[in-house]
Design an enzyme around this catalytic site. Structure first.
Site, PDB file in Angstrom:
ATOM      1  N   HIS A  18       0.939  -0.988   0.104  1.00  0.00           N
ATOM      2  CA  HIS A  18      -0.134   0.008   0.038  1.00  0.00           C
ATOM      3  C   HIS A  18       0.896   1.189  -0.034  1.00  0.00           C
ATOM      4  O   HIS A  18       0.339   2.299  -0.755  1.00  0.00           O
ATOM      5  CB  HIS A  18      -0.942   0.042   1.125  1.00  0.00           C
ATOM      6  CG  HIS A  18      -1.923  -1.109   1.088  1.00  0.00           C
ATOM      7  ND1 HIS A  18      -3.391  -0.912   1.122  1.00  0.00           N
ATOM      8  CD2 HIS A  18      -1.785  -2.411   1.034  1.00  0.00           C
ATOM      9  CE1 HIS A  18      -3.740  -2.085   0.929  1.00  0.00           C
ATOM     10  NE2 HIS A  18      -2.967  -3.236   0.773  1.00  0.00           N
ATOM     11  N   ASP A 121      -6.670   4.789   2.828  1.00  0.00           N
ATOM     12  CA  ASP A 121      -6.862   3.522   2.443  1.00  0.00           C
ATOM     13  C   ASP A 121      -8.040   2.646   2.766  1.00  0.00           C
ATOM     14  O   ASP A 121      -8.715   3.335   3.785  1.00  0.00           O
ATOM     15  CB  ASP A 121      -5.680   2.773   3.127  1.00  0.00           C
ATOM     16  CG  ASP A 121      -5.256   1.306   2.357  1.00  0.00           C
ATOM     17  OD1 ASP A 121      -4.093   1.474   1.896  1.00  0.00           O
ATOM     18  OD2 ASP A 121      -5.757   0.351   2.836  1.00  0.00           O
ATOM     19  N   ASN A 355       0.257  -5.110  -6.825  1.00  0.00           N
ATOM     20  CA  ASN A 355       1.251  -4.426  -7.456  1.00  0.00           C
ATOM     21  C   ASN A 355       2.196  -5.345  -8.322  1.00  0.00           C
ATOM     22  O   ASN A 355       2.535  -4.960  -9.345  1.00  0.00           O
ATOM     23  CB  ASN A 355       2.130  -3.948  -6.137  1.00  0.00           C
ATOM     24  CG  ASN A 355       1.339  -2.864  -5.499  1.00  0.00           C
ATOM     25  OD1 ASN A 355       0.935  -1.916  -5.926  1.00  0.00           O
ATOM     26  ND2 ASN A 355       0.931  -3.224  -4.102  1.00  0.00           N
ATOM     27  N   GLU A 359       3.128  -4.943 -12.202  1.00  0.00           N
ATOM     28  CA  GLU A 359       4.427  -4.835 -12.503  1.00  0.00           C
ATOM     29  C   GLU A 359       4.527  -5.726 -13.669  1.00  0.00           C
ATOM     30  O   GLU A 359       5.497  -5.510 -14.479  1.00  0.00           O
ATOM     31  CB  GLU A 359       5.378  -4.935 -11.478  1.00  0.00           C
ATOM     32  CG  GLU A 359       5.407  -3.742 -10.415  1.00  0.00           C
ATOM     33  CD  GLU A 359       5.613  -3.968  -8.879  1.00  0.00           C
ATOM     34  OE1 GLU A 359       5.556  -3.173  -8.004  1.00  0.00           O
ATOM     35  OE2 GLU A 359       6.489  -5.164  -8.645  1.00  0.00           O
ATOM     36  N   ALA A 374      -5.202 -12.589   0.725  1.00  0.00           N
ATOM     37  CA  ALA A 374      -5.795 -11.118   0.045  1.00  0.00           C
ATOM     38  C   ALA A 374      -6.590 -11.618  -0.901  1.00  0.00           C
ATOM     39  O   ALA A 374      -7.322 -12.456  -0.978  1.00  0.00           O
ATOM     40  CB  ALA A 374      -4.666 -10.165   0.203  1.00  0.00           C
ATOM     41  N   GLU A 375      -6.581 -10.676  -1.910  1.00  0.00           N
ATOM     42  CA  GLU A 375      -7.333 -10.907  -2.921  1.00  0.00           C
ATOM     43  C   GLU A 375      -6.804 -11.597  -4.418  1.00  0.00           C
ATOM     44  O   GLU A 375      -6.998 -11.499  -5.393  1.00  0.00           O
ATOM     45  CB  GLU A 375      -7.926  -9.676  -3.605  1.00  0.00           C
ATOM     46  CG  GLU A 375      -7.253  -8.682  -4.732  1.00  0.00           C
ATOM     47  CD  GLU A 375      -5.919  -7.988  -3.910  1.00  0.00           C
ATOM     48  OE1 GLU A 375      -5.389  -8.136  -2.788  1.00  0.00           O
ATOM     49  OE2 GLU A 375      -5.297  -7.474  -4.740  1.00  0.00           O
TER      50      GLU A 375
HETATM   51  N1  UDP Z   1       8.609  -5.588  -3.729  1.00  0.00           N
HETATM   52  C1  UDP Z   1      10.164  -5.257  -4.030  1.00  0.00           C
HETATM   53  N2  UDP Z   1      11.268  -6.124  -3.594  1.00  0.00           N
HETATM   54  C2  UDP Z   1      10.970  -7.331  -2.995  1.00  0.00           C
HETATM   55  C3  UDP Z   1       9.516  -7.600  -2.626  1.00  0.00           C
HETATM   56  C4  UDP Z   1       8.608  -6.763  -2.904  1.00  0.00           C
HETATM   57  O1  UDP Z   1      10.396  -4.179  -4.568  1.00  0.00           O
HETATM   58  O2  UDP Z   1      11.775  -7.912  -2.751  1.00  0.00           O
HETATM   59  C5  UDP Z   1       7.878  -4.735  -4.025  1.00  0.00           C
HETATM   60  C6  UDP Z   1       7.053  -5.068  -5.224  1.00  0.00           C
HETATM   61  O3  UDP Z   1       7.791  -4.558  -6.273  1.00  0.00           O
HETATM   62  C7  UDP Z   1       5.501  -4.677  -5.196  1.00  0.00           C
HETATM   63  C8  UDP Z   1       5.312  -4.861  -3.578  1.00  0.00           C
HETATM   64  O4  UDP Z   1       6.769  -4.468  -2.823  1.00  0.00           O
HETATM   65  O5  UDP Z   1       5.652  -3.306  -5.553  1.00  0.00           O
HETATM   66  C9  UDP Z   1       4.535  -5.835  -3.170  1.00  0.00           C
HETATM   67  O6  UDP Z   1       3.438  -5.461  -3.279  1.00  0.00           O
HETATM   68  P1  UDP Z   1       2.156  -6.559  -3.831  1.00  0.00           P
HETATM   69  O7  UDP Z   1       0.907  -6.204  -3.792  1.00  0.00           O
HETATM   70  O8  UDP Z   1       2.925  -7.255  -4.881  1.00  0.00           O
HETATM   71  O9  UDP Z   1       2.377  -7.611  -2.568  1.00  0.00           O
HETATM   72  P2  UDP Z   1       2.169  -7.789  -1.110  1.00  0.00           P
HETATM   73  O10 UDP Z   1       3.455  -7.586  -0.535  1.00  0.00           O
HETATM   74  O11 UDP Z   1       1.525  -6.532  -0.873  1.00  0.00           O
HETATM   75  O12 UDP Z   1       1.800  -9.183  -0.655  1.00  0.00           O
END
Ligand code: UDP
Length: 465
Positions: A18, A121, A355, A359, A374-375
């Site tokens: 987030h 949020d 995210n 990406e 989560a979703e």
């Molecule tokens: N991320 C990163 N390096 C890492 C792990 C995660 O840059 O080693 C970033 C990834 O690029 C993304 C975010 O952390 O932008 C993770 O968000 P996501 O919604 O994919 O998953 P969450 O961590 O919320 O489960």
């Protein structure tokens, strides 16, 4: 300051998934002429200040304000201020409780600064009421795409999960533009049965309906049926402005210095185009040591080159030595966006966090999908069934403590995403979607224009009353 310059407050949940898009959103708003202030807690402050320091060189300024996080009062360990620090799912309600205790501090800031809008949020349902006290419109940021928003809304409304006889019996999510099948096992506990979180999610929904609207980090061309469904069938007021990560790219490329180059990018420079699988499960998942072992075995059996990010846990002995010609293990935090964008990356084994999903989409790579919590099970369906740029590894169970996928399934999905006709076709489609993503955020593109619309709507509300 121009008479009609908007001042926006951003208040993200304390979790990387987030924080990262909110920071990007603040940068985007500032680059389009608004003033931005981010609210966070002391422990999370450096994540923002470091990034903000960097963009000062571009002439952009973002303010950050810290408010105290009452971890101990809510029953959390001292210093626990971000969700990835939670050692078990049982602590999530306590974390949520701590966030509800932030209301008074937020209201003091709203009173003092009186911004033109509060982007808060979804996890802060009380923020709508707080903003209303000062006649400030509240916008909701879920950090999800349209598909997941629509699917979760229809699940809550029609409750098809109540009409199956077992946790593994598939059911259709009613009334969506595509035939989307799920099982109860793939749903969050609060969608399966009444839990503490069920009531909380009802509050989230209620506060959304009384808010000014919803900002969605997605682009129309990725999920047009669902962007339309969300607005026209579910009747939500929403603006899509993503992929937000692409919005600041041109500006930030100017700040990239070669000497900062992470070793893994140098390693990728030595690899052929589309030859390396990137494996990462985001910032929050907890993999057991036996699951990590299955991944190691699966990667080895796939015979593909790889970069594997292991946040925590034990890598089997001898694995790195045996695979040193083929793979690279990164412990801790990896520069994910830069890795995915490297020409050597051929596919992405992902947990389908939104995210990460965006990406992958923005990098134009096929995905092997392994949703966990989560979703993420919804995101998997979007990628594999609707956009058709991914293959499922075969995860069946919603859980943050992951331990249920076998090495054979991992190897098979990695191969399907990386090599062969199916992979070629997915890669071709993924490249097309990537083009659309870039177009959406360019001047005149769908996301660019929707942000104009949002700014116009906020100006009408604030300056033409
Ligand atoms: N991320 C990163 N390096 C890492 C792990 C995660 O840059 O080693 C970033 C990834 O690029 C993304 C975010 O952390 O932008 C993770 O968000 P996501 O919604 O994919 O998953 P969450 O961590 O919320 O489960």
């Amino acid at each position: 300051m121009a008479d009609d310059q908007l001042h926006i407050f951003f208040f993200p949940m304390m979790a990387h998934g987030h924080i990262i898009p909110t920071l990007d959103m603040a940068k985007l708003f500032v680059s389009r002429g608004a003033k931005a202030t981010i609210i966070t807690t002391p422990l999370n402050l450096p994540i923002f200040t470091q990034a903000i320091e960097k963009i000062k060189h571009l002439g952009f300024e973002i303010n950050v304000k810290a408010i105290r996080f009452p971890a101990v009062e809510a029953g959390l360990p001292e210093g626990c201020e971000r969700m990835d620090q939670l050692t078990s799912d049982d602590l999530v309600p306590k974390f949520i409780k701590a966030t509800t205790m932030l209301q008074e501090q937020l209201e003091l800031l709203l009173r003092e600064c009186h911004p033109n809008a509060l982007v808060a949020d979804m996890f802060f349902p009380w923020a709508t009421e707080s903003a209303a006290k000062f006649d400030i419109p509240r916008l909701v940021f879920h950090g999800m795409g349209f598909f997941a928003l629509c699917a979760s809304e229809n699940l809550r409304h029609y409750k098809p999960q109540k009409n199956v006889s077992s946790d593994t019996e598939p059911f259709l999510v009613p009334n969506l533009p595509h035939k989307i099948k799920l099982t109860r096992m793939k749903l969050a506990p609060h969608d399966r049965e009444e839990t503490e979180m069920t009531k909380f999610m009802e509050q989230v929904k209620k506060s959304e309906s009384t808010s000014f609207g919803v900002i969605v980090n997605s682009f129309y061309e990725l999920e047009p049926d669902y962007a339309d469904y969300y607005r026209h069938v579910l009747g939500k007021r929403a603006w899509h402005i993503g992929p937000i990560l692409l919005c600041n790219r041109k500006n930030e490329e100017k700040l990239q210095k070669n000497e900062d180059k992470h070793a893994c990018l140098q390693w990728l420079d030595t690899k052929r185009q589309s030859s390396v699988m990137y494996v990462s499960f985001g910032s929050m998942s907890n993999l057991t040591d036996s699951q990590i072992e299955e991944i190691a075995l699966g990667l080895e059996a796939s015979e593909q080159e790889f970069i594997w990010v292991v946040r925590k846990g034990k890598i089997p002995e001898g694995f790195e030595e045996r695979t040193k010609e083929k793979g690279l293990v990164i412990r801790g935090w990896a520069p994910q966006v830069l890795i995915l964008d490297h020409q050597a990356i051929g596919a992405f084994l992902t947990h389908c966090g939104w995210n990460s999903t965006l990406e992958g989409v923005s990098a134009g790579v096929p995905m092997a999908t392994w949703p966990m919590f989560a979703e993420q099970f919804f995101n998997e369906q979007l990628i594999t069934e609707v956009v058709r740029i991914g293959v499922a590894v075969g995860a069946e169970k919603w859980s943050r403590e992951v331990e249920n996928v076998k090495s054979e399934a991992i190897a098979k999905a990695v191969k399907r995403a990386m090599v062969g006709e199916e992979s070629k076709e997915m890669r071709r489609r993924a490249k097309e979607v990537k083009k659309m993503a870039n177009k959406a955020v360019e001047e005149g593109g769908s996301s660019y224009s929707d942000l104009n619309t949002l700014f116009r709507d906020l100006r009408t509300l604030n300056f033409q009353k």
